[in-house]
Design a protein around this motif. Structure first.
Motif, PDB file in Angstrom:
ATOM      1  N   TYR A 101       0.827  -1.207   0.000  1.00  0.00           N
ATOM      2  CA  TYR A 101       0.000   0.000   0.000  1.00  0.00           C
ATOM      3  C   TYR A 101       0.864   1.260   0.000  1.00  0.00           C
ATOM      4  O   TYR A 101       0.573   2.208  -0.715  1.00  0.00           O
ATOM      5  N   CYS A 105       0.989   4.064  -2.887  1.00  0.00           N
ATOM      6  CA  CYS A 105       0.753   5.486  -2.611  1.00  0.00           C
ATOM      7  C   CYS A 105       1.893   6.342  -3.147  1.00  0.00           C
ATOM      8  O   CYS A 105       1.657   7.372  -3.789  1.00  0.00           O
ATOM      9  N   ARG A 125      -5.419   6.290  -3.643  1.00  0.00           N
ATOM     10  CA  ARG A 125      -5.566   5.924  -2.234  1.00  0.00           C
ATOM     11  C   ARG A 125      -6.997   5.494  -1.936  1.00  0.00           C
ATOM     12  O   ARG A 125      -7.227   4.507  -1.246  1.00  0.00           O
ATOM     13  N   GLU A 126      -7.943   6.254  -2.456  1.00  0.00           N
ATOM     14  CA  GLU A 126      -9.359   5.920  -2.241  1.00  0.00           C
ATOM     15  C   GLU A 126      -9.698   4.599  -2.929  1.00  0.00           C
ATOM     16  O   GLU A 126     -10.448   3.792  -2.382  1.00  0.00           O
ATOM     17  N   LYS A 127      -9.148   4.386  -4.073  1.00  0.00           N
ATOM     18  CA  LYS A 127      -9.438   3.180  -4.843  1.00  0.00           C
ATOM     19  C   LYS A 127      -8.903   1.920  -4.153  1.00  0.00           C
ATOM     20  O   LYS A 127      -9.578   0.892  -4.117  1.00  0.00           O
ATOM     21  N   GLY A 129      -8.197   1.722  -1.018  1.00  0.00           N
ATOM     22  CA  GLY A 129      -8.768   1.637   0.328  1.00  0.00           C
ATOM     23  C   GLY A 129      -7.744   1.531   1.434  1.00  0.00           C
ATOM     24  O   GLY A 129      -8.066   1.088   2.513  1.00  0.00           O
ATOM     25  N   GLY A 130      -6.547   1.962   1.188  1.00  0.00           N
ATOM     26  CA  GLY A 130      -5.497   1.832   2.204  1.00  0.00           C
ATOM     27  C   GLY A 130      -4.955   3.159   2.645  1.00  0.00           C
ATOM     28  O   GLY A 130      -3.773   3.267   2.942  1.00  0.00           O
ATOM     29  N   MET A 131      -5.818   4.190   2.705  1.00  0.00           N
ATOM     30  CA  MET A 131      -5.323   5.525   3.072  1.00  0.00           C
ATOM     31  C   MET A 131      -4.622   5.532   4.414  1.00  0.00           C
ATOM     32  O   MET A 131      -3.642   6.212   4.609  1.00  0.00           O
ATOM     33  N   ASP A 132      -5.102   4.726   5.353  1.00  0.00           N
ATOM     34  CA  ASP A 132      -4.474   4.706   6.666  1.00  0.00           C
ATOM     35  C   ASP A 132      -3.172   3.913   6.664  1.00  0.00           C
ATOM     36  O   ASP A 132      -2.396   4.004   7.594  1.00  0.00           O
TER      37      ASP A 132
END
Length: 134
Positions: A101, A105, A125-127, A129-132
């Protein structure tokens, strides 16, 4: 270029003593045009003064447009060079990353910087789903 320098170069263009060799492109184009216009005016007795003045104003207007365009291009190239440096830092960060991830990013940010798409990294990032996790 200061107003004094501009006047000095216009005078040199009028008397034919101007050296165009080291001038930046916008100045070179303007003063070469003015030099040729003055040369025609001095040697063509049928050329009206008001026509010469009008052509001089047009040349100056185009010169100012050239200056603005040159500034835009200079700014664009400076931003592109900055983005290349930032992308290089992100590349190093991606190579040191622990997760897929984080790698995704970093590389998405790199692609966004080099293509001028500032929102690309955020969309990826939204796609994923691993922004965190970035």
């Amino acid at each position: 270029m200061t107003e004094q320098e501009l006047k000095r170069l216009i005078h040199q263009a009028y008397d034919g003593s101007i050296n165009l060799d080291n001038l930046p492109t916008p100045e070179y184009r303007y003063f070469d045009r003015i030099r040729r216009l003055y040369k025609r005016y001095k040697f063509d007795k049928n050329m009206p003064k008001d026509f010469t003045e009008r052509m001089k104003r047009i040349a100056f207007s185009e010169y100012m447009q050239d200056i603005e365009e040159h500034k835009r291009y200079t700014s664009m190239y400076a931003q592109y060079q900055y983005n290349i440096k930032q992308a290089d830092k992100l590349k190093i960060e991606a190579e040191k990353a622990d997760t897929i991830y984080h790698i995704a990013c970093c590389t998405a940010d790199i692609v966004g910087m080099l293509t001028g798409d500032e929102g690309y990294g955020k969309r990826i990032r939204e796609k994923i789903g691993g922004m965190d996790k970035c």
